[in-house]
Design an enzyme around this catalytic site. Structure first.
Site, PDB file in Angstrom:
ATOM      1  N   ARG A 120       0.837  -1.195   0.000  1.00 43.60           N
ATOM      2  CA  ARG A 120       0.000   0.000   0.000  1.00 43.60           C
ATOM      3  C   ARG A 120       0.875   1.250   0.000  1.00 43.60           C
ATOM      4  NH1 ARG A 120      -2.769   0.131   6.069  1.00 43.60           N
ATOM      5  NH2 ARG A 120      -0.835   0.370   7.229  1.00 43.60           N
ATOM      6  N   ASN A 158      -5.089   8.217   4.200  1.00 40.10           N
ATOM      7  CA  ASN A 158      -5.007   7.417   5.424  1.00 40.10           C
ATOM      8  C   ASN A 158      -3.572   7.402   5.906  1.00 40.10           C
ATOM      9  OD1 ASN A 158      -6.334   5.530   7.342  1.00 40.10           O
ATOM     10  ND2 ASN A 158      -4.751   4.147   6.582  1.00 40.10           N
ATOM     11  N   GLU A 159      -3.377   7.809   7.143  1.00 40.97           N
ATOM     12  CA  GLU A 159      -2.030   7.782   7.738  1.00 40.97           C
ATOM     13  C   GLU A 159      -0.980   8.237   6.727  1.00 40.97           C
ATOM     14  OE1 GLU A 159      -1.355   3.974   9.595  1.00 40.97           O
ATOM     15  OE2 GLU A 159      -2.461   4.595  11.372  1.00 40.97           O
ATOM     16  N   GLU A 316      -8.213   5.261  15.348  1.00 42.45           N
ATOM     17  CA  GLU A 316      -8.004   3.814  15.256  1.00 42.45           C
ATOM     18  C   GLU A 316      -7.278   3.356  16.508  1.00 42.45           C
ATOM     19  OE1 GLU A 316      -5.617   2.408  12.010  1.00 42.45           O
ATOM     20  OE2 GLU A 316      -6.637   3.670  10.547  1.00 42.45           O
ATOM     21  N   TRP A 324       1.478  -6.658  12.958  1.00 38.18           N
ATOM     22  CA  TRP A 324       2.729  -6.149  12.389  1.00 38.18           C
ATOM     23  C   TRP A 324       3.890  -6.094  13.375  1.00 38.18           C
ATOM     24  CZ3 TRP A 324       3.244  -1.766  15.289  1.00 38.18           C
ATOM     25  CH2 TRP A 324       2.083  -1.122  15.699  1.00 38.18           C
ATOM     26  N   GLU A 364      -3.847  -8.289   6.540  1.00 38.42           N
ATOM     27  CA  GLU A 364      -4.313  -7.983   7.896  1.00 38.42           C
ATOM     28  C   GLU A 364      -5.338  -8.983   8.407  1.00 38.42           C
ATOM     29  OE1 GLU A 364      -3.205  -3.356   8.261  1.00 38.42           O
ATOM     30  OE2 GLU A 364      -5.157  -3.745   7.359  1.00 38.42           O
ATOM     31  N   LYS A 365      -5.340 -10.198   7.838  1.00 37.62           N
ATOM     32  CA  LYS A 365      -6.396 -11.145   8.249  1.00 37.62           C
ATOM     33  C   LYS A 365      -6.238 -11.600   9.691  1.00 37.62           C
ATOM     34  CE  LYS A 365      -4.304 -15.067   5.751  1.00 37.62           C
ATOM     35  NZ  LYS A 365      -3.234 -14.268   5.115  1.00 37.62           N
ATOM     36  N   PHE A 366      -5.044 -11.462  10.261  1.00 37.03           N
ATOM     37  CA  PHE A 366      -4.900 -11.832  11.681  1.00 37.03           C
ATOM     38  C   PHE A 366      -4.849 -10.610  12.599  1.00 37.03           C
ATOM     39  CE2 PHE A 366      -3.171 -15.712   9.574  1.00 37.03           C
ATOM     40  CZ  PHE A 366      -4.284 -16.495   9.857  1.00 37.03           C
ATOM     41  N   HIS A 367      -5.319  -9.492  12.082  1.00 31.42           N
ATOM     42  CA  HIS A 367      -5.450  -8.290  12.917  1.00 31.42           C
ATOM     43  C   HIS A 367      -6.818  -8.348  13.586  1.00 31.42           C
ATOM     44  CE1 HIS A 367      -5.615  -4.082  14.079  1.00 31.42           C
ATOM     45  NE2 HIS A 367      -4.386  -3.896  13.640  1.00 31.42           N
TER      46      HIS A 367
END
Ligand code: GAL
Length: 675
Positions: A120, A158-159, A316, A324, A364-367
């Site tokens: 990204r 974003n950020e 957020e 991460w 980010e599936k494990f976020h």
């Protein structure tokens, strides 16, 4: 370029009470799921949802064609459910067609290699091509939804700068030269500012100047410092361009989510803050740090500083693990509530999360998320429902300000300059000193405002200045003035060493504050990692010593051994009359010794401490000038009792005398009489 409006003219973020919300990425889900999402959001009390944060590829499948059908439907669903929208411009990550057609927008890192799409933020902040596409998208989104009644807030990109802050492509090089011309005026001035007579670096033409790419030896520190300033300014210019496009279609507040955190340092948010209609921050507990909880408190206090003391939005944070860090820790039961309400206690008027529903695919599936993979039959979902209820019970606190007697000076410019390639020791970084001093105050239950050098210090009893290596003459003078007016000061080593161009102030350190402190340091004398230093009082220290003489100050403690044996280690220059005392600390004290010293300083300064507060129990007050709300966050494994009279908002009970705060719980008292 949009004009910077005066703070009083800026649109305000208006919301009923404390907002509770999240990022929502419906493009990852089937429309059938959207309906369930909205129903569950209502159940949880979610009332502010950020959409279109990464929506570019979904909105614009090809150059020139926009399709808002899906976003229209999502916004309608939210609106019909009474949920307000924090609408992203969607420009954070360009779609593949854009980078394929315009590979020149891709960022180049300091070794000169390009970073490719597939992650990204693959764009150069100075790219006019990227800017044009991004502004077109922001404009199209604003045009379509500028008057939609669901919209509460605009969320630019974003950020900004999370990954792409420092670009070294040819476009950035040209932009850097333009920026340098504007800052320095002439090539001679630039040569002076960067000290280029050193190592034969003298420039004779602007076109010879490059961004500070990797070199064989260390690089020119003045060049690096200006490159950081330039890079922060370029991203701010990008923000302005998108905000101006929105403003053509909407009078609602505009912001972007800051990253006030320990691992991102590329944006000078003191320069950005005045341009935001409301300050918003993203914060994640960082378990790579020694004291993640104190860092959360520090980040929240700094975010409040950026907001000038006004309430701000926690845009957020996480319900549980992130994805991460080397090891991504789940939160303990109750920690979600404690983390969230610590932000509220320190001035947040919104508690929002990344993200609504845990992704099934992608990086980010494990976020963690509000709705975990395990679904609603989960402890986490039950904690989310409870949090939503409690945030609702705190609505009356919205708008109130935090009370603090102590200011701590913090600077991104000093951070950039201080953590240079060549410096007296690599055993310590700027943030280590900042966190150590903040941590000592936190351990003592002292509430701190984190402010910029040069800020108005009126009303503070104590100003703490940890390791502020770089400071301008004007900002240095602001501390002198505060002390002359009665504030006490505590300055720690490696402060006030250089001016804003990283030029040493000669005549003995710290050149900016020798007179204020009544001391003169002849030589730095850091020690090797693992070496212990003793002070005559018995206090232990590490990392740093220096050969200091007390010219006007009283010696409070001395080095007992090490490279500065028998020289002063702690000094105090008495203010006399109406002036405050100026303390100086010349080493990195161990935690307990630092706490003892800071206790002595805050006591002498008359700083209020919250009885019972410390590392394990945070107590913070917010007030609207009449009512006081006292937050008690009990991180410990023991129940505690506090004196209280009033109404406790979490449990809805009346308190007369003693309030029991169970282990791990949070309580918020609306005080019957202002304490
Ligand atoms: C932020 C970002 C979110 C998400 C989150 C994960 O940096 O804005 O999109 O990536 O971190 O912790």
């Amino acid at each position: 370029m949009a004009e910077t409006a005066l703070a009083s003219e800026r649109p305000r973020f208006e919301h009923q009470g404390i907002a509770f919300g999240c990022d929502y990425n419906p493009e990852q889900w089937d429309p059938a799921v959207w309906r369930e999402d909205v129903r569950l959001m209502q159940q949880a009390g979610v009332d502010l949802v950020a959409v279109n944060i990464f929506g570019w590829a979904a909105l614009q499948a090809a150059d020139g064609s926009f399709d808002f059908t899906a976003l229209d439907e999502v916004i309608e669903l939210l609106h019909n459910a009474g949920i307000r929208v924090n609408l992203g411009t969607g420009t954070s990550s360009p779609p593949p067609w854009l980078t394929t057609r315009h590979p020149e927008v891709l960022p180049v890192v300091e070794d000169g290699t390009t970073r490719f799409p597939g992650g990204r933020q693959a764009w150069c902040p100075s790219s006019p091509v990227f800017r044009r596409y991004a502004v077109d998208l922001a404009e199209a989104v604003a045009q379509r939804y500028g008057r939609h009644p669901a919209i509460a807030l605009w969320h630019v990109s974003n950020e900004l700068g999370c990954h792409n802050a420092l670009c070294h492509c040819e476009e950035s090089t040209r932009a850097f030269r333009r920026w340098l011309r504007a800052r320095h005026g002439s090539i001679d001035e630039l040569n002076r500012a960067w000290g280029t007579s050193f190592w034969s670096q003298r420039y004779s033409d602007w076109d010879e100047i490059l961004t500070p790419k990797l070199t064989l030896s260390s690089r020119n520190p003045g060049q690096l410092l200006d490159f950081h300033r330039f890079s922060s300014d370029e991203l701010l210019a990008h923000y302005r361009a998108e905000a101006a496009a929105i403003r053509r279609h909407s009078a609602l507040p505009i912001t972007t989510n800051f990253m006030v955190t320990a691992h991102i340092r590329d944006l000078d948010y003191w320069a950005w803050a005045p341009e935001m209609d409301v300050i918003a921050n993203d914060h994640y507990l960082d378990h790579r740090l020694g004291e993640p909880r104190a860092e959360l408190a520090f980040a929240a206090d700094l975010t409040r500083g950026l907001a000038g003391g006004d309430p701000w939005l926690l845009m957020e944070h996480s319900t549980g693990a992130v994805n991460w860090q080397p090891v991504n820790l789940a939160k303990e039961p109750g920690q979600l509530l404690r983390n969230s309400l610590t932000h509220v206690a320190r001035g947040a008027d919104a508690v929002c999360f990344f993200q609504w529903r845990a992704s099934l695919q992608g990086s980010e599936k494990f976020h963690s998320a509000l709705l975990p993979h395990a679904g609603t039959d989960s402890d986490l979902w039950r904690e989310v429902l409870e949090l939503g209820r409690i945030v609702g019970a705190l609505d009356e606190v919205a708008g109130a300000r935090v009370q603090a007697d102590v200011a701590l000076l913090f600077s991104w410019e000093a951070w950039w300059a201080s953590d240079a390639e060549n410096r007296p020791t690599h055993a310590l970084e700027y943030l280590d000193q900042v966190h150590a001093l903040y941590g000592a105050l936190h351990d003592l239950g002292v509430t701190v405002d984190v402010v910029r050098p040069g800020a108005d210090l009126t009303g503070y009893r104590l100003v703490v200045t940890p390791g502020l290596y770089l400071v301008s003459d004007a900002d240095a003078a602001a501390l002198d003035e505060a002390v002359a007016a009665g504030a006490h000061a505590l300055v720690t080593f490696y402060s006030g060493i250089v001016d804003e161009q990283d030029r040493v102030r000669p005549g003995g350190y710290p050149g900016a504050w020798r007179e204020l402190l009544g001391i003169r340091v002849q030589e730095f004398a850091p020690v090797l990692p693992g070496t212990r230093i003793a002070l005559e009082s018995g206090a232990g220290a590490t990392v740093w010593a220096e050969r200091l003489e007390a010219t006007e100050a009283e010696v409070v403690d001395r080095f007992a051994d090490g490279p500065a044996a028998r020289r002063p280690a702690v000094t105090r220059r008495a203010g006399g009359g109406s002036a405050g005392d100026a303390w100086y600390l010349a080493t990195l004290l161990d935690r307990a010794a630092l706490r003892d010293l800071v206790r002595r300083v805050v006591t002498a300064a008359g700083v209020r401490r919250e009885p019972g507060a410390g590392a394990e129990v945070e107590i913070i007050r917010r007030t609207d000038g009449e009512t006081v709300w006292r937050f008690i966050v009990n991180h410990s494994a023991e129940a505690i009792d506090v004196d209280a009279h009033g109404t406790e908002l979490v449990t809805g009970s009346t308190v007369e005398g003693l309030l029991a705060v169970p282990a791990g719980a949070v309580r918020v008292i609306r005080e019957e009489r202002a304490a």
